[in-house]
Write a protein that holds these residues in place. Structure first.
Motif, PDB file in Angstrom:
ATOM      1  N   ILE A  56      -1.912  -0.670  -2.397  1.00 26.26           N
ATOM      2  CA  ILE A  56      -0.814  -0.269  -1.514  1.00 26.26           C
ATOM      3  C   ILE A  56       0.165   0.605  -2.284  1.00 26.26           C
ATOM      4  O   ILE A  56       0.638   1.628  -1.782  1.00 26.26           O
ATOM      5  N   TYR A  57       0.461   0.222  -3.505  1.00 26.54           N
ATOM      6  CA  TYR A  57       1.411   0.975  -4.325  1.00 26.54           C
ATOM      7  C   TYR A  57       0.940   2.411  -4.546  1.00 26.54           C
ATOM      8  O   TYR A  57       1.739   3.357  -4.488  1.00 26.54           O
ATOM      9  N   ASP A  58      -0.381   2.587  -4.783  1.00 25.63           N
ATOM     10  CA  ASP A  58      -0.872   3.952  -5.059  1.00 25.63           C
ATOM     11  C   ASP A  58      -1.308   4.696  -3.799  1.00 25.63           C
ATOM     12  O   ASP A  58      -1.763   5.837  -3.876  1.00 25.63           O
ATOM     13  N   GLY A  59      -1.172   4.063  -2.625  1.00 25.87           N
ATOM     14  CA  GLY A  59      -1.449   4.745  -1.358  1.00 25.87           C
ATOM     15  C   GLY A  59      -2.886   4.644  -0.882  1.00 25.87           C
ATOM     16  O   GLY A  59      -3.214   5.178   0.177  1.00 25.87           O
ATOM     17  N   THR A  60      -3.738   3.964  -1.637  1.00 27.48           N
ATOM     18  CA  THR A  60      -5.125   3.804  -1.206  1.00 27.48           C
ATOM     19  C   THR A  60      -5.201   2.971   0.066  1.00 27.48           C
ATOM     20  O   THR A  60      -5.994   3.253   0.967  1.00 27.48           O
ATOM     21  N   VAL A  61      -4.379   1.952   0.124  1.00 31.47           N
ATOM     22  CA  VAL A  61      -4.245   1.124   1.324  1.00 31.47           C
ATOM     23  C   VAL A  61      -2.833   1.329   1.874  1.00 31.47           C
ATOM     24  O   VAL A  61      -1.856   1.335   1.116  1.00 31.47           O
ATOM     25  N   GLU A  62      -2.732   1.512   3.181  1.00 33.52           N
ATOM     26  CA  GLU A  62      -1.446   1.798   3.809  1.00 33.52           C
ATOM     27  C   GLU A  62      -1.021   0.642   4.705  1.00 33.52           C
ATOM     28  O   GLU A  62      -1.820   0.111   5.473  1.00 33.52           O
ATOM     29  N   VAL A  63       0.247   0.260   4.590  1.00 32.25           N
ATOM     30  CA  VAL A  63       0.816  -0.737   5.504  1.00 32.25           C
ATOM     31  C   VAL A  63       1.276   0.001   6.759  1.00 32.25           C
ATOM     32  O   VAL A  63       2.151   0.873   6.695  1.00 32.25           O
ATOM     33  N   ILE A  64       0.691  -0.337   7.894  1.00 33.74           N
ATOM     34  CA  ILE A  64       1.010   0.364   9.142  1.00 33.74           C
ATOM     35  C   ILE A  64       2.185  -0.282   9.862  1.00 33.74           C
ATOM     36  O   ILE A  64       3.093   0.385  10.341  1.00 33.74           O
ATOM     37  N   SER A  65       2.176  -1.603   9.927  1.00 32.97           N
ATOM     38  CA  SER A  65       3.203  -2.286  10.710  1.00 32.97           C
ATOM     39  C   SER A  65       3.412  -3.695  10.179  1.00 32.97           C
ATOM     40  O   SER A  65       2.509  -4.289   9.575  1.00 32.97           O
ATOM     41  N   VAL A  66       4.631  -4.203  10.399  1.00 29.07           N
ATOM     42  CA  VAL A  66       4.966  -5.572   9.994  1.00 29.07           C
ATOM     43  C   VAL A  66       5.714  -6.249  11.137  1.00 29.07           C
ATOM     44  O   VAL A  66       6.614  -5.659  11.739  1.00 29.07           O
ATOM     45  N   ALA A  67       5.308  -7.467  11.451  1.00 30.79           N
ATOM     46  CA  ALA A  67       6.040  -8.297  12.420  1.00 30.79           C
ATOM     47  C   ALA A  67       6.329  -9.619  11.733  1.00 30.79           C
ATOM     48  O   ALA A  67       5.435 -10.228  11.143  1.00 30.79           O
ATOM     49  N   ARG A  68       7.585 -10.051  11.823  1.00 31.77           N
ATOM     50  CA  ARG A  68       7.960 -11.207  11.007  1.00 31.77           C
ATOM     51  C   ARG A  68       8.936 -12.126  11.727  1.00 31.77           C
ATOM     52  O   ARG A  68       9.878 -11.658  12.363  1.00 31.77           O
ATOM     53  N   GLU A  69       8.675 -13.416  11.640  1.00 30.80           N
ATOM     54  CA  GLU A  69       9.639 -14.442  12.002  1.00 30.80           C
ATOM     55  C   GLU A  69       9.883 -15.221  10.718  1.00 30.80           C
ATOM     56  O   GLU A  69       9.124 -16.131  10.354  1.00 30.80           O
ATOM     57  N   ILE A  99       0.907  -8.603   9.224  1.00 30.50           N
ATOM     58  CA  ILE A  99       1.000  -7.275   8.628  1.00 30.50           C
ATOM     59  C   ILE A  99      -0.333  -6.570   8.851  1.00 30.50           C
ATOM     60  O   ILE A  99      -1.399  -7.150   8.639  1.00 30.50           O
ATOM     61  N   SER A 100      -0.269  -5.323   9.335  1.00 31.75           N
ATOM     62  CA  SER A 100      -1.506  -4.572   9.568  1.00 31.75           C
ATOM     63  C   SER A 100      -1.663  -3.503   8.491  1.00 31.75           C
ATOM     64  O   SER A 100      -0.702  -2.837   8.115  1.00 31.75           O
ATOM     65  N   VAL A 101      -2.886  -3.368   8.009  1.00 29.95           N
ATOM     66  CA  VAL A 101      -3.158  -2.450   6.904  1.00 29.95           C
ATOM     67  C   VAL A 101      -4.371  -1.581   7.234  1.00 29.95           C
ATOM     68  O   VAL A 101      -5.202  -1.938   8.077  1.00 29.95           O
ATOM     69  N   TYR A 102      -4.461  -0.448   6.534  1.00 31.57           N
ATOM     70  CA  TYR A 102      -5.527   0.518   6.826  1.00 31.57           C
ATOM     71  C   TYR A 102      -5.888   1.265   5.546  1.00 31.57           C
ATOM     72  O   TYR A 102      -5.035   1.550   4.709  1.00 31.57           O
ATOM     73  N   ALA A 103      -7.170   1.585   5.414  1.00 32.17           N
ATOM     74  CA  ALA A 103      -7.640   2.403   4.295  1.00 32.17           C
ATOM     75  C   ALA A 103      -8.463   3.563   4.842  1.00 32.17           C
ATOM     76  O   ALA A 103      -9.372   3.360   5.644  1.00 32.17           O
ATOM     77  N   GLU A 104      -8.128   4.763   4.414  1.00 34.64           N
ATOM     78  CA  GLU A 104      -8.859   5.951   4.842  1.00 34.64           C
ATOM     79  C   GLU A 104     -10.300   5.907   4.340  1.00 34.64           C
ATOM     80  O   GLU A 104     -11.231   6.297   5.032  1.00 34.64           O
ATOM     81  N   ASP A 105     -10.452   5.426   3.131  1.00 32.66           N
ATOM     82  CA  ASP A 105     -11.776   5.299   2.525  1.00 32.66           C
ATOM     83  C   ASP A 105     -12.495   4.097   3.133  1.00 32.66           C
ATOM     84  O   ASP A 105     -12.061   2.950   2.965  1.00 32.66           O
ATOM     85  N   GLN A 106     -13.574   4.353   3.837  1.00 35.36           N
ATOM     86  CA  GLN A 106     -14.294   3.289   4.533  1.00 35.36           C
ATOM     87  C   GLN A 106     -14.930   2.282   3.578  1.00 35.36           C
ATOM     88  O   GLN A 106     -15.282   1.175   3.979  1.00 35.36           O
ATOM     89  N   GLU A 107     -15.074   2.650   2.322  1.00 34.80           N
ATOM     90  CA  GLU A 107     -15.664   1.726   1.364  1.00 34.80           C
ATOM     91  C   GLU A 107     -14.659   0.709   0.829  1.00 34.80           C
ATOM     92  O   GLU A 107     -15.025  -0.219   0.115  1.00 34.80           O
ATOM     93  N   ILE A 108     -13.398   0.900   1.170  1.00 36.35           N
ATOM     94  CA  ILE A 108     -12.352  -0.017   0.705  1.00 36.35           C
ATOM     95  C   ILE A 108     -12.018  -1.000   1.820  1.00 36.35           C
ATOM     96  O   ILE A 108     -11.810  -0.614   2.974  1.00 36.35           O
ATOM     97  N   ASP A 109     -11.964  -2.268   1.484  1.00 35.84           N
ATOM     98  CA  ASP A 109     -11.584  -3.314   2.430  1.00 35.84           C
ATOM     99  C   ASP A 109     -10.075  -3.543   2.304  1.00 35.84           C
ATOM    100  O   ASP A 109      -9.620  -4.176   1.345  1.00 35.84           O
ATOM    101  N   PRO A 110      -9.277  -3.032   3.243  1.00 32.43           N
ATOM    102  CA  PRO A 110      -7.825  -3.148   3.099  1.00 32.43           C
ATOM    103  C   PRO A 110      -7.333  -4.592   3.168  1.00 32.43           C
ATOM    104  O   PRO A 110      -6.416  -4.971   2.448  1.00 32.43           O
ATOM    105  N   VAL A 111      -7.946  -5.380   4.038  1.00 34.55           N
ATOM    106  CA  VAL A 111      -7.537  -6.781   4.157  1.00 34.55           C
ATOM    107  C   VAL A 111      -7.876  -7.533   2.871  1.00 34.55           C
ATOM    108  O   VAL A 111      -7.057  -8.276   2.324  1.00 34.55           O
ATOM    109  N   GLY A 112      -9.088  -7.325   2.368  1.00 28.20           N
ATOM    110  CA  GLY A 112      -9.498  -7.988   1.137  1.00 28.20           C
ATOM    111  C   GLY A 112      -8.633  -7.590  -0.048  1.00 28.20           C
ATOM    112  O   GLY A 112      -8.338  -8.417  -0.915  1.00 28.20           O
ATOM    113  N   SER A 113      -8.211  -6.326  -0.090  1.00 27.22           N
ATOM    114  CA  SER A 113      -7.339  -5.871  -1.176  1.00 27.22           C
ATOM    115  C   SER A 113      -6.016  -6.628  -1.166  1.00 27.22           C
ATOM    116  O   SER A 113      -5.469  -6.955  -2.224  1.00 27.22           O
TER     117      SER A 113
END
Length: 371
Positions: free
Chosen positions: A215-228, A235-249
């Motif tokens: 996340i820090y280097d931008g490989t995985v992006e935080v799209i949205s956060v909902a919090r109580e 928290i929803s995350v996304y990776a442009e590189d399909q070989e990267i598992d954003p949730v697992g990261s």
């Protein structure tokens, strides 16, 4: 005294970054004010500060008149011409009126000006330093608390954690170390003030940036956060590189990365879901950990109807509606959850929507027959 003052100004400019010209302007204004106050003068005066000579002089500004009526404001033509033969009526003449004990007055005024300007400069430096940290995360130590704020030492000043930004599940004890999100930095007559939060959704985002290198280097992006805060977050995350598992990261090996954040937030539950531009997939992911049977999308209303198995209904909605509420905040879509039975009654689910049961593998059948 004058040379010492100039030496002090040079030092302040070099060591504190305070512009000497601004100090001189402020000193001139202070000396004019001090002169008028100490000598009951309403005359327009000018102060001349000569660094090379180490001198300070006061000049009264007087108008040349044919008939003298006010010796404070005026000077006769005859007297003016003694100073300069070119002076005539209505000209403005400067006459030195430096008092004998002006050095004492100047010293007092200089001390006040320098002290004030040093204080203002230090405040400005501190303000600039912390203004750059707005919307960032900082670590501090709790110093004290009252009915309105918890005061946290951030190094050069105390930050204020308002009651409304405190997590209901936390107890704040003096000397505790705490990570906080900087919401606002302002500067006023009393100096810079920093306000922080423990409940802001972006505190969670910054914590993930600290713990997850992707996340820090931008490989995985935080799209949205909902919090109580203090209870549950998504928290929803996304990776442009399909070989990267954003949730697992974000979860990390054996859940270590997310567990560090959970510990920092005193046990707050965190659901990490994968973002998708497909609202069906995104809403389905956001309602995790419940299973979803079907999602009906109304693009115009930005709304979805989600159908879940009967036994998953309470899990999908969550305690006091929390799971559905957080999923809606996370995705930006309205979410109406219906059970499978209810959906069938309303004609929203038919037999065609049923997934066919998987055929058992032959080797499994053979094994059962042998047994």
């Amino acid at each position: 005294m004058s040379q010492q003052l100039f030496d002090a100004m040079n030092y302040l400019e070099k060591e504190k970054g305070i512009d000497k010209d601004l100090l001189l302007e402020a000193l001139e204004a202070a000396l004019i004010s001090a002169y008028k106050k100490n000598f009951n003068s309403a005359t327009n005066v000018r102060v001349s500060i000569n660094e090379e000579e180490g001198s300070m002089k006061v000049f009264a500004q007087k108008t040349v008149v044919a008939e003298l009526e006010d010796i404070q404001q005026e000077i006769s033509v005859e007297e003016a011409k003694q100073l300069n033969a070119n002076y005539d009526v209505d000209d403005v003449v400067e006459v030195e009126v430096t008092p004998a004990d002006f050095g004492r007055i100047a010293a007092q005024a200089a001390k006040q000006v320098v002290t004030q300007r040093v204080r203002e400069a230090e405040r400005g430096i501190i303000y600039g330093e912390y203004a750059d940290r707005e919307e960032d995360i900082m670590t501090g130590i709790i110093q004290r608390k009252d009915n309105r704020f918890v005061y946290i030492n951030l190094g050069k000043l105390e930050a204020r954690l308002p009651e409304g930004e405190q997590m209901p599940t936390e107890t704040y004890n003096v000397h505790d170390r705490l990570k906080v999100y900087v919401t606002k930095v302002e500067n006023n007559n009393k100096g810079p003030h920093v306000y922080v939060s423990r409940t802001h959704p972006y505190l969670l985002k910054r914590l993930f940036e600290m713990e997850v290198p992707e996340i820090y280097d931008g490989t995985v992006e935080v799209i949205s956060v909902a919090r109580e805060a203090g209870d549950r977050s998504k928290i929803s995350v996304y990776a442009e590189d399909q070989e990267i598992d954003p949730v697992g990261s974000c979860v990390g090996q054996r859940g270590q990365r997310v567990q560090t954040i959970v510990d920092e937030l005193k046990g707050e539950k965190i659901d990490i879901v994968q973002w998708s531009e497909d609202p069906v997939a995104y809403v389905t992911n956001a309602l995790s950990p419940s299973k979803v049977k079907k999602v009906l999308v109304d693009e115009e209303e930005q709304a979805t109807t989600v159908i879940v198995p009967d036994y998953q209904l309470s899990l999908a909605i969550g305690k006091r509606g929390q799971n559905a509420r957080l999923a809606a905040k996370l995705t930006g879509w309205k979410i109406d959850i219906k059970s499978e039975t209810e959906a069938r009654e309303e004609g929203l689910l038919t037999d065609a929507d049923e997934e066919p049961e998987e055929e058992p593998f032959l080797d499994e059948i053979d094994m059962s027959e042998e047994e």
